[in-house]
Design an enzyme around this catalytic site. Structure first.
Site, PDB file in Angstrom:
ATOM      1  N   CYS A 104     -18.508 -27.933  32.247  1.00 54.06           N
ATOM      2  CA  CYS A 104     -17.366 -27.910  31.321  1.00 54.06           C
ATOM      3  C   CYS A 104     -16.774 -26.515  31.245  1.00 54.06           C
ATOM      4  CB  CYS A 104     -17.808 -28.400  29.948  1.00 54.06           C
ATOM      5  SG  CYS A 104     -19.326 -27.624  29.384  1.00 54.06           S
ATOM      6  N   GLU A 147     -18.317 -32.620  22.090  1.00 56.52           N
ATOM      7  CA  GLU A 147     -18.299 -31.505  23.054  1.00 56.52           C
ATOM      8  C   GLU A 147     -17.614 -32.037  24.301  1.00 56.52           C
ATOM      9  OE1 GLU A 147     -19.240 -28.460  22.531  1.00 56.52           O
ATOM     10  OE2 GLU A 147     -20.196 -28.763  20.595  1.00 56.52           O
TER      11      GLU A 147
HETATM   12  P1  NAD Z   1     -17.914 -39.568  30.108  1.00 62.06           P
HETATM   13  O1  NAD Z   1     -17.017 -39.385  28.941  1.00 62.06           O
HETATM   14  O2  NAD Z   1     -17.470 -40.457  31.195  1.00 62.06           O
HETATM   15  O3  NAD Z   1     -19.339 -40.130  29.647  1.00 62.06           O
HETATM   16  C1  NAD Z   1     -20.162 -39.453  28.731  1.00 62.06           C
HETATM   17  C2  NAD Z   1     -21.108 -40.429  28.053  1.00 62.06           C
HETATM   18  O4  NAD Z   1     -20.356 -41.322  27.245  1.00 62.06           O
HETATM   19  C3  NAD Z   1     -21.891 -41.311  29.009  1.00 62.06           C
HETATM   20  O5  NAD Z   1     -23.211 -41.432  28.538  1.00 62.06           O
HETATM   21  C4  NAD Z   1     -21.176 -42.654  28.941  1.00 62.06           C
HETATM   22  O6  NAD Z   1     -21.982 -43.761  29.235  1.00 62.06           O
HETATM   23  C5  NAD Z   1     -20.764 -42.660  27.476  1.00 62.06           C
HETATM   24  N1  NAD Z   1     -19.620 -43.547  27.166  1.00 62.06           N
HETATM   25  C6  NAD Z   1     -18.584 -43.892  27.959  1.00 62.06           C
HETATM   26  N2  NAD Z   1     -17.727 -44.695  27.286  1.00 62.06           N
HETATM   27  C7  NAD Z   1     -18.232 -44.849  26.040  1.00 62.06           C
HETATM   28  C8  NAD Z   1     -17.818 -45.563  24.875  1.00 62.06           C
HETATM   29  N3  NAD Z   1     -16.678 -46.263  24.858  1.00 62.06           N
HETATM   30  N4  NAD Z   1     -18.580 -45.499  23.765  1.00 62.06           N
HETATM   31  C9  NAD Z   1     -19.713 -44.776  23.756  1.00 62.06           C
HETATM   32  N5  NAD Z   1     -20.175 -44.080  24.822  1.00 62.06           N
HETATM   33  C10 NAD Z   1     -19.432 -44.119  25.954  1.00 62.06           C
HETATM   34  O7  NAD Z   1     -18.222 -38.104  30.648  1.00 62.06           O
HETATM   35  P2  NAD Z   1     -19.041 -37.686  31.944  1.00 62.06           P
HETATM   36  O8  NAD Z   1     -18.236 -38.014  33.148  1.00 62.06           O
HETATM   37  O9  NAD Z   1     -20.423 -38.200  31.851  1.00 62.06           O
HETATM   38  O10 NAD Z   1     -19.123 -36.099  31.753  1.00 62.06           O
HETATM   39  C11 NAD Z   1     -18.163 -35.216  32.226  1.00 62.06           C
HETATM   40  C12 NAD Z   1     -17.334 -34.672  31.090  1.00 62.06           C
HETATM   41  O11 NAD Z   1     -18.168 -34.091  30.105  1.00 62.06           O
HETATM   42  C13 NAD Z   1     -16.387 -33.568  31.517  1.00 62.06           C
HETATM   43  O12 NAD Z   1     -15.136 -33.763  30.935  1.00 62.06           O
HETATM   44  C14 NAD Z   1     -17.036 -32.307  30.967  1.00 62.06           C
HETATM   45  O13 NAD Z   1     -16.150 -31.247  30.716  1.00 62.06           O
HETATM   46  C15 NAD Z   1     -17.664 -32.825  29.715  1.00 62.06           C
HETATM   47  N6  NAD Z   1     -18.759 -31.964  29.284  1.00 62.06           N
HETATM   48  C16 NAD Z   1     -18.576 -31.187  28.184  1.00 62.06           C
HETATM   49  C17 NAD Z   1     -19.584 -30.328  27.778  1.00 62.06           C
HETATM   50  C18 NAD Z   1     -19.420 -29.440  26.570  1.00 62.06           C
HETATM   51  O14 NAD Z   1     -20.411 -28.887  26.127  1.00 62.06           O
HETATM   52  N7  NAD Z   1     -18.234 -29.268  26.033  1.00 62.06           N
HETATM   53  C19 NAD Z   1     -20.770 -30.262  28.500  1.00 62.06           C
HETATM   54  C20 NAD Z   1     -20.912 -31.080  29.613  1.00 62.06           C
HETATM   55  C21 NAD Z   1     -19.906 -31.931  29.999  1.00 62.06           C
END
Ligand code: NAD
Length: 517
Positions: A269, A235
């Protein structure tokens, strides 16, 4: 030495807590515990599992105010939104899936047509996946991880959850609520840390990863998952368009634009990140948007009167600043906001309405994830649809018009997982409806029937009720069997009844001569 992670209040930059990071070894141990707990949990009836989920909701309900304050403190969002968009949706989701999971996942009979007449039957049982890993973002630090966790356990899985490094205390709280609700040991566990902890979860032998976060991390997750062929649900981001047709209710649509762009400080998002308004009403519409934006009170999230508050972290502040500065340099006009609020320790960025925006600006092409509303004008419906679809993302989109049929027709032409008419953003809070979208917005769906199906493995059971007979396509092969199978293609596929009957006749004639081992 134990490595730790600091939780900061993004409004004050005060430390809320310092928590130990779960080591890779401890992540694997958590997955092993979840694996041990899985068979017993899966063996419970849906009704039994629902009791735990409803108890979780009850435990939450008793602490709603405390939870709302914690969310506002660690994530930064206004208190009202902590309650309305992080907590209440989980109560709604728990209620829905506790009640409806059994019906959605009940045995499904498959009608086989002529094969049924030949004594065969098939059905699908939806079985739990086993252990699922959930990796969550910080923007809805409670509702996203908790909602996915409760869906997963209702479907019979056990869960290891890795919350965002920006909201680890909320993650711990989710684990505490699960304990208070009496979930058996190993059914819901939380591990703490940053991307490397998430990477360890991917390295483990979880049966599926449910990831919510950015496109960049999503790509890394998919690449890492390829190593063990771990299935993933992704997502990801959005750059969601809002189309205001010339016959829209300007007062309602302008209020919706302001709320859709600035609630959660634009860190949704599905935030309205591109607004297209018909040329004929653009001036009056923009005036109303500006006026309503200027009325928003910006303050620390824990202030009950705050409409908008603070960005969650420095990276977000940097991205928002870069996008807005770039647009202003290229000729856009900030009708409100446009620069970071000075004199505050935290990541305060004011709600910013931009006009004079061009489609090639980063503020239009890339996800900003902040309180910025770029407004563009269009002259024809076709132009609005083309511009809205001209994006790498496809999460949600909205169309505004007093002519519902017309708006619906436009909505159907938008490349978005959810397209709404005279409504925006909030359908994540409807657990009955699917969430997710095409292109860079991800893979798979969460919520609704489609989300639940992501959490189970369909097992096809096929039964031969005439097992005392050998199948006609078994050994041995010779010219008779070849002719028999040719006759069978006529019996099954000849266009007219006459051809079919002839085919059956030939089959019967040859049947006696078939040699079988
Ligand atoms: P992010 O990708 O920076 O981090 C998300 C999660 O992934 C965190 O828990 C982080 O620690 C983990 N992570 C980071 N690198 C990783 C790796 N290499 N392997 C495994 N896990 C890893 O995102 P964010 O800044 O926390 O969230 C914002 C983003 O999320 C925005 O782009 C937003 O649009 C999206 N989002 C999407 C939805 C949806 O339902 N489509 C909902 C909420 C947020």
């Amino acid at each position: 030495m134990t490595k730790t992670i600091q939780s900061l209040n993004p409004a004050t930059l005060d430390t809320i807590a310092e928590l130990p990071i779960t080591t890779d070894e401890q992540v694997y141990e958590a997955v092993a515990r979840a694996r041990t707990a899985a068979p017993q949990w899966a063996a419970l009836t849906y009704k039994d599992r629902a009791k735990y989920v409803i108890e979780f909701r009850e435990v939450m309900k008793k602490q709603l105010e405390e939870l709302a304050h914690l969310i506002s403190q660690e994530n930064g969002k206004p208190l009202t939104e902590s309650l309305s968009s992080d907590l209440v949706p989980v109560m709604e989701l728990a209620t829905h899936f506790a009640k409806h999971t059994e019906k959605t996942l009940r045995r499904e009979r498959i009608w086989l047509g002529k094969w049924d007449l030949m004594g065969r039957s098939s059905y699908i049982d939806y079985k739990p996946l086993g252990v699922v890993g959930i990796i969550a973002p910080w923007n809805y630090p409670f509702s996203i991880p908790t909602g996915q966790t409760l869906m997963a356990v209702m479907a019979g899985n056990t869960v290891v959850l890795k919350p965002s490094e920006y909201t680890p205390v909320i993650g711990e709280k989710i684990a505490a609520l699960a304990r208070e609700a009496g979930f058996p040991e190993g059914v819901i566990q939380v591990v703490t840390g940053d991307g490397s902890t998430g990477a360890a979860l991917l390295e483990s032998d979880v049966n599926k990863i449910f990831f919510t976060g950015s496109v960049n991390t999503g790509k890394k997750i998919m690449a890492a998952a390829a190593k063990n062929l771990t299935p993933v649900s992704l997502e990801l981001g959005g750059k969601d368009p809002m189309i205001v047709l010339e016959d829209a209710d300007v007062d309602v649509a302008s209020s919706a634009a302001v709320w859709g762009a600035f609630s959660n400080n634009g860190q949704i998002c599905a935030s309205v990140e591109r607004l297209y308004v018909h040329e004929s009403i653009a001036d009056v519409f923009i005036e109303q948007v500006v006026e309503k934006t200027l009325q928003l009170k910006q303050a620390e999230g824990s202030d009950y009167d705050a409409d908008v508050s603070v960005l969650n972290n420095e990276t977000q502040l940097r991205v928002v600043t870069e996008h807005v500065d770039g647009a202003l340099k290229a000729g856009a006009i900030a009708r409100t906001g446009g620069a970071r609020l000075e004199g505050q320790p935290g990541y305060f960025y004011p709600p910013t309405v931009l006009t004079g925006v061009r489609p090639d600006m980063k503020i239009v092409t890339e996800e900003t994830f902040g309180p910025v509303l770029p407004v563009m004008r269009f002259q024809s419906e076709a132009e609005a649809i083309a511009q809205a679809n001209d994006s790498n993302y496809g999460l949600t989109a909205s169309v505004w018009s007093k002519d519902r049929k017309r708006a619906e027709r436009v909505a159907k032409q938008l490349h978005a997982g959810t397209a709404t008419v005279n409504e925006n953003v909030y359908t994540y809070a409807l657990p009955q409806t699917p969430w997710g979208g095409p292109k860079w917005s991800g893979i798979g769906r969460t919520h609704g029937k489609h989300g639940l199906l992501e959490m189970v493995e369909p097992q096809h059971i096929h039964i031969n009720k005439v097992g005392f007979m050998k199948d006609l396509w078994w050994y041995s092969y010779d010219q008779t069997r070849f002719s028999f199978l040719l006759a069978m293609t006529d019996a099954f596929f000849a266009k007219g009844l006459f051809g079919k009957v002839k085919g059956f006749g030939r089959m019967l004639g040859l049947m006696r001569k078939l040699k079988t081992h």
